[in-house]
Design a protein around this motif. Structure first.
Motif, mmCIF file in Angstrom:
data_model
loop_
_atom_site.group_PDB
_atom_site.id
_atom_site.type_symbol
_atom_site.label_atom_id
_atom_site.label_comp_id
_atom_site.label_asym_id
_atom_site.label_seq_id
_atom_site.Cartn_x
_atom_site.Cartn_y
_atom_site.Cartn_z
ATOM 1 N N LYS A 1 0.826 -1.208 0.000
ATOM 2 C CA LYS A 1 0.000 0.000 0.000
ATOM 3 C C LYS A 1 0.862 1.260 0.000
ATOM 4 N N SER A 2 0.217 2.388 -0.111
ATOM 5 C CA SER A 2 0.924 3.654 -0.287
ATOM 6 C C SER A 2 1.619 4.104 0.988
ATOM 7 N N SER A 3 2.332 5.237 0.860
ATOM 8 C CA SER A 3 3.077 5.776 2.004
ATOM 9 C C SER A 3 2.159 6.276 3.114
ATOM 10 N N THR A 4 0.864 6.297 2.891
ATOM 11 C CA THR A 4 -0.078 6.600 3.975
ATOM 12 C C THR A 4 0.105 5.629 5.138
ATOM 13 N N TYR A 5 0.600 4.437 4.824
ATOM 14 C CA TYR A 5 0.770 3.391 5.839
ATOM 15 C C TYR A 5 2.197 3.306 6.384
ATOM 16 N N HIS A 6 3.063 4.248 6.007
ATOM 17 C CA HIS A 6 4.468 4.144 6.436
ATOM 18 C C HIS A 6 4.619 4.305 7.946
ATOM 19 N N ASP A 7 3.751 5.071 8.581
ATOM 20 C CA ASP A 7 3.854 5.201 10.040
ATOM 21 C C ASP A 7 3.556 3.857 10.701
ATOM 22 N N TRP A 8 2.523 3.164 10.243
ATOM 23 C CA TRP A 8 2.216 1.839 10.777
ATOM 24 C C TRP A 8 3.321 0.838 10.436
ATOM 25 N N MET A 9 3.902 0.991 9.246
ATOM 26 C CA MET A 9 4.959 0.071 8.830
ATOM 27 C C MET A 9 6.143 0.144 9.791
ATOM 28 N N MET A 10 6.538 1.366 10.160
ATOM 29 C CA MET A 10 7.653 1.512 11.084
ATOM 30 C C MET A 10 7.299 0.966 12.460
ATOM 31 N N ARG A 11 6.121 1.340 12.954
ATOM 32 C CA ARG A 11 5.676 0.864 14.272
ATOM 33 C C ARG A 11 5.650 -0.664 14.333
ATOM 34 N N ASP A 12 5.032 -1.281 13.334
ATOM 35 C CA ASP A 12 4.859 -2.734 13.363
ATOM 36 C C ASP A 12 6.171 -3.469 13.141
ATOM 37 N N PHE A 13 7.071 -2.857 12.348
ATOM 38 C CA PHE A 13 8.387 -3.486 12.155
ATOM 39 C C PHE A 13 9.156 -3.530 13.463
ATOM 40 N N PHE A 14 9.222 -2.415 14.169
ATOM 41 C CA PHE A 14 9.963 -2.395 15.438
ATOM 42 C C PHE A 14 9.362 -3.378 16.438
ATOM 43 N N LYS A 15 8.052 -3.452 16.485
ATOM 44 C CA LYS A 15 7.399 -4.382 17.403
ATOM 45 C C LYS A 15 7.802 -5.817 17.080
ATOM 46 N N GLU A 16 7.780 -6.168 15.786
ATOM 47 C CA GLU A 16 8.120 -7.538 15.413
ATOM 48 C C GLU A 16 9.602 -7.839 15.616
ATOM 49 N N LEU A 17 10.461 -6.851 15.351
ATOM 50 C CA LEU A 17 11.900 -7.068 15.491
ATOM 51 C C LEU A 17 12.259 -7.529 16.900
ATOM 52 N N LEU A 18 11.557 -7.023 17.891
ATOM 53 C CA LEU A 18 11.835 -7.428 19.273
ATOM 54 C C LEU A 18 11.625 -8.931 19.487
ATOM 55 N N ASN A 19 10.809 -9.554 18.644
ATOM 56 C CA ASN A 19 10.587 -11.004 18.762
ATOM 57 C C ASN A 19 11.787 -11.817 18.282
ATOM 58 N N TYR A 20 12.752 -11.146 17.630
ATOM 59 C CA TYR A 20 13.886 -11.867 17.042
ATOM 60 C C TYR A 20 15.196 -11.595 17.775
ATOM 61 N N THR A 21 15.111 -11.132 18.998
ATOM 62 C CA THR A 21 16.312 -10.971 19.814
ATOM 63 C C THR A 21 17.027 -12.315 19.909
ATOM 64 N N ASN A 22 18.325 -12.302 19.572
ATOM 65 C CA ASN A 22 19.151 -13.516 19.549
ATOM 66 C C ASN A 22 18.643 -14.570 18.567
ATOM 67 N N GLY A 23 17.899 -14.131 17.568
ATOM 68 C CA GLY A 23 17.417 -15.045 16.539
ATOM 69 C C GLY A 23 18.434 -15.242 15.428
ATOM 70 N N THR A 24 18.043 -16.004 14.438
ATOM 71 C CA THR A 24 18.880 -16.260 13.269
ATOM 72 C C THR A 24 18.012 -16.246 12.020
#
Length: 292
Positions: free
Chosen positions: A212-235
């Motif tokens: 979708k368009s850049s209208t969703y970029h704020d959600w994209m950043m928020r949701d990416f950071f949230k998910e990244l925390l699930n991969y601490t010490n991941g591979t």
């Protein structure tokens, strides 16, 4: 000014301009042509003995200019010489390549360690050279650490991995990676760029608004950071080779901070508090993110 307009402007602010792209190309050509002259003395330089890798190959480079990474493809006949070298042949190969480049840039700081010969120009792009042997489309790299070893990489597949995702997401993969690299630099985040790239591609595979368009970029950043925390010490598997990238955890505290700021920024965006939202985005991205 809308959320999408501000994020579109931000992407424009952090992307390299034409002069910066040309500078990177000129420096790579200068370094690669000197190496070609030494290792292929009877073959005119055409660019076929070098391969752009990293952010320039993946088209995810950002301002200010950082390193431009390249492979120099060594003659395969040189492999036996370095493999049978008495001692650390991989280190010797890096030092030999370093010495050749120093002939063209005698006053420039040039070092060779690990897998890279680093040509440290004092302004603009520096050039990081990875001398390697090409074997069936992959690259055998000289790693000077721990007594020396040969390591396999598939840089073409790494770039294709990002490219396929970018096409699936209508350009959002590269935009997400660019924004993450700005955050990485602005907040001094101890996370590898390849981790950001791999996670960006894998995150967007399942994110419902990926194309979708850049209208969703704020959600994209928020949701990416949230998910990244699930991969601490991941591979994660590195594209094109049977090797995994270790994510580590040194970055976790800064991701939590970024997520908290992104969460508040999204709430401000929803309430049309553009100036408050901008303050939170600038805590993540710095001054290149400009408010209304």
């Amino acid at each position: 000014m809308s959320t999408s307009s501000r994020f579109d402007r931000f992407i424009g602010n952090v992307s390299l301009n034409a002069a910066q792209r040309q500078e990177a190309q000129d420096r790579v050509k200068s370094v690669a042509s000197k190496l070609n002259e030494r290792y292929y003395p009877n073959v005119a330089y055409t660019g076929s003995t070098k391969l752009l890798i990293g952010s320039h190959a993946k088209r995810t480079r950002v301002r200010p200019p950082r390193d431009v990474d390249m492979v120099f493809i060594m003659p395969i006949l040189q492999y036996k010489r370095y493999d049978e070298y008495a001692g650390n042949g991989q280190s010797q190969m890096l030092q030999d390549v370093r010495a050749v480049i120093a002939q063209r840039y005698p006053s420039t700081s040039i070092s060779g360690s690990g897998r890279v010969v680093d040509v440290k120009f004092t302004n603009g792009h520096s050039v990081q050279v990875v001398p390697a042997f090409e074997v069936t489309g992959k690259f055998l790299l000289a790693d000077s650490h721990d007594g020396g070893s040969w390591q396999l990489s598939n840089y073409r597949e790494e770039a294709a991995f990002v490219d396929r995702s970018d096409k699936r997401t209508a350009g959002n993969t590269r935009k997400l990676i660019k924004m993450l690299k700005v955050w990485q630099q602005e907040c001094n985040v101890p996370i590898k760029s390849i981790v950001l790239e791999l996670r960006a591609v894998n995150f967007l595979k399942d994110w419902p608004h990926a194309s979708k368009s850049s209208t969703y970029h704020d959600w994209m950043m928020r949701d990416f950071f949230k998910e990244l925390l699930n991969y601490t010490n991941g591979t994660c598997k590195i594209p094109g080779i049977d090797e995994k990238c270790q994510y580590g955890d040194a970055w976790a505290a800064k991701v939590r901070r970024a997520y908290a700021n992104a969460l508040e920024a999204c709430e401000d965006e929803a309430s049309s508090y553009e100036y408050l939202a901008t303050e939170h985005w600038q805590k993540i991205f710095g001054s290149m993110y400009v408010g209304p």
